[in-house]
Design a protein around this motif. Structure first.
Motif, mmCIF file in Angstrom:
data_model
loop_
_atom_site.group_PDB
_atom_site.id
_atom_site.type_symbol
_atom_site.label_atom_id
_atom_site.label_comp_id
_atom_site.label_asym_id
_atom_site.label_seq_id
_atom_site.Cartn_x
_atom_site.Cartn_y
_atom_site.Cartn_z
ATOM 1 N N ALA A 1 0.824 -1.208 0.000
ATOM 2 C CA ALA A 1 0.000 0.000 0.000
ATOM 3 C C ALA A 1 0.861 1.262 0.000
ATOM 4 N N ASP A 2 1.998 1.218 0.699
ATOM 5 C CA ASP A 2 2.907 2.357 0.705
ATOM 6 C C ASP A 2 3.445 2.630 -0.691
ATOM 7 N N ILE A 3 3.854 1.578 -1.384
ATOM 8 C CA ILE A 3 4.420 1.732 -2.721
ATOM 9 C C ILE A 3 3.375 2.243 -3.702
ATOM 10 N N ILE A 4 2.171 1.686 -3.635
ATOM 11 C CA ILE A 4 1.089 2.165 -4.512
ATOM 12 C C ILE A 4 0.763 3.621 -4.195
ATOM 13 N N GLY A 5 0.815 3.967 -2.918
ATOM 14 C CA GLY A 5 0.521 5.336 -2.517
ATOM 15 C C GLY A 5 1.499 6.342 -3.088
ATOM 16 N N VAL A 6 2.755 5.923 -3.276
ATOM 17 C CA VAL A 6 3.746 6.826 -3.868
ATOM 18 C C VAL A 6 3.318 7.231 -5.274
ATOM 19 N N PHE A 7 2.910 6.249 -6.083
ATOM 20 C CA PHE A 7 2.485 6.541 -7.449
ATOM 21 C C PHE A 7 1.158 7.311 -7.466
ATOM 22 N N LYS A 8 0.309 7.029 -6.497
ATOM 23 C CA LYS A 8 -1.015 7.643 -6.483
ATOM 24 C C LYS A 8 -0.984 9.091 -6.014
ATOM 25 N N TYR A 9 -0.208 9.358 -4.966
ATOM 26 C CA TYR A 9 -0.231 10.681 -4.348
ATOM 27 C C TYR A 9 0.971 11.556 -4.712
ATOM 28 N N HIS A 10 1.973 10.969 -5.354
ATOM 29 C CA HIS A 10 3.165 11.746 -5.716
ATOM 30 C C HIS A 10 3.545 11.486 -7.177
ATOM 31 N N PRO A 11 2.674 11.835 -8.121
ATOM 32 C CA PRO A 11 2.971 11.544 -9.534
ATOM 33 C C PRO A 11 4.140 12.352 -10.089
ATOM 34 N N VAL A 12 4.348 13.576 -9.595
ATOM 35 C CA VAL A 12 5.425 14.410 -10.139
ATOM 36 C C VAL A 12 6.799 13.815 -9.847
ATOM 37 N N PRO A 13 7.123 13.465 -8.583
ATOM 38 C CA PRO A 13 8.416 12.811 -8.354
ATOM 39 C C PRO A 13 8.565 11.495 -9.122
ATOM 40 N N CYS A 14 7.468 10.770 -9.294
ATOM 41 C CA CYS A 14 7.532 9.520 -10.059
ATOM 42 C C CYS A 14 7.880 9.801 -11.522
ATOM 43 N N PHE A 15 7.311 10.871 -12.057
ATOM 44 C CA PHE A 15 7.643 11.264 -13.433
ATOM 45 C C PHE A 15 9.119 11.619 -13.545
ATOM 46 N N PHE A 16 9.618 12.373 -12.563
ATOM 47 C CA PHE A 16 11.029 12.735 -12.572
ATOM 48 C C PHE A 16 11.922 11.504 -12.445
#
Length: 287
Positions: free
Chosen positions: A66-81
């Protein structure tokens, strides 16, 4: 009211408070002190570890799906970077370097080849656009100085002083070659077609400093106008080969950086003046 109730209320309440290093006891009810350290097993402890860190204390060991999924869900900008980081790592390791005998590669120059040809074939148009750009630089300067001299708000002026000083240091430290195909004009700023530092663009950084101040003062229309003129300025500087693309990009970042630093400086300076002068109404010109 009956006598029992009256008698009950008249009995004085006694409280017994006992303290130990890790517990507080009130009327024989133990209250454990709040711990302040999370151990490797996820339990709280009031004892600090005797080491700086170890693999057993690593944060990722407590991550869940759930933590890992939450990163992509709530922090899309850092994931894009993160994705772009991986992409450009691949580009960097496979890209062939430009040889010393060749001119630098600049994607902005590639994108403005057509405009460069137009300006190269029409010196009059180049001079007119250079003159208009110089007027825009004058607008920036007038606004930035005016915020201090007229409105008594020196933050933009201090930011510009920081920015141009740093630009001079960096520009002198690494002197880049004049881009091939440079189209100079006597009407351009600095006026007279004289030499100038390439890194970074003071034109762009000054525009950003002025625009940020306008937004703080909610002068939205004027800020949009300056941003639009700044974009046109960037296009002209690329078309005339007056700056490399990296000069212009860093100019945007420099404007933001030095505006922020000036804000922190003004805040600290104001606090210092208040501490020294108390309620005195005579303040220095930069407070």
């Amino acid at each position: 009211m009956n006598g029992d109730n009256l008698h009950h209320r008249s009995v004085p309440q006694t409280t017994t408070l006992l303290k130990t290093p890790n517990n507080i006891s009130i009327n024989k009810i133990n209250l454990k002190k709040t711990p302040n350290y999370v151990s490797s097993n996820g339990k709280m402890s009031d004892q600090w570890p005797t080491h700086w860190w170890s693999l057993a204390d690593a944060s990722f060991l407590r991550w869940t799906a759930a933590d890992i999924i939450g990163v992509f869900k709530y922090h899309p900008v850092p994931c894009f970077f993160a994705v772009t980081l991986l992409f450009f790592m691949g580009v960097e390791y496979t890209l062939r370097m430009i040889p010393p005998s060749s001119p630098p590669f600049d994607i902005g120059f590639v994108a403005t080849v057509y405009l460069h040809r137009i300006l190269a074939s029409s010196p009059t148009l180049n001079t007119v656009l250079a003159g208009l750009n110089t007027v825009f630089v004058g607008m920036q300067t007038t606004y930035i100085i005016g915020t201090w001299v007229i409105e008594g708000r020196p933050r933009a002026t201090v930011a510009a002083l920081f920015m141009f000083t740093c630009r001079g240091i960096l520009g002198y430290s690494t002197q880049l070659p004049l881009p091939e195909g440079f189209l100079g004009s006597g009407a351009d700023f600095p006026v007279g077609n004289v030499s100038f530092f390439l890194f970074y663009s003071g034109h762009v950084a000054g525009s950003v400093i002025a625009s940020l101040d306008m937004r703080r003062m909610q002068r939205w229309e004027l800020a949009i106008l300056f941003d639009t003129l700044n974009i046109l300025q960037v296009m002209r500087l690329l078309s005339t080969r007056g700056h490399y693309t990296i000069d212009l990009a860093i100019g945007v970042g420099a404007g933001m950086l030095f505006d922020s630093l000036a804000g922190k400086y003004m805040k600290n300076a104001s606090s210092s003046v208040v501490e020294q002068d108390g309620l005195c109404t005579n303040r220095p010109l930069l407070s």
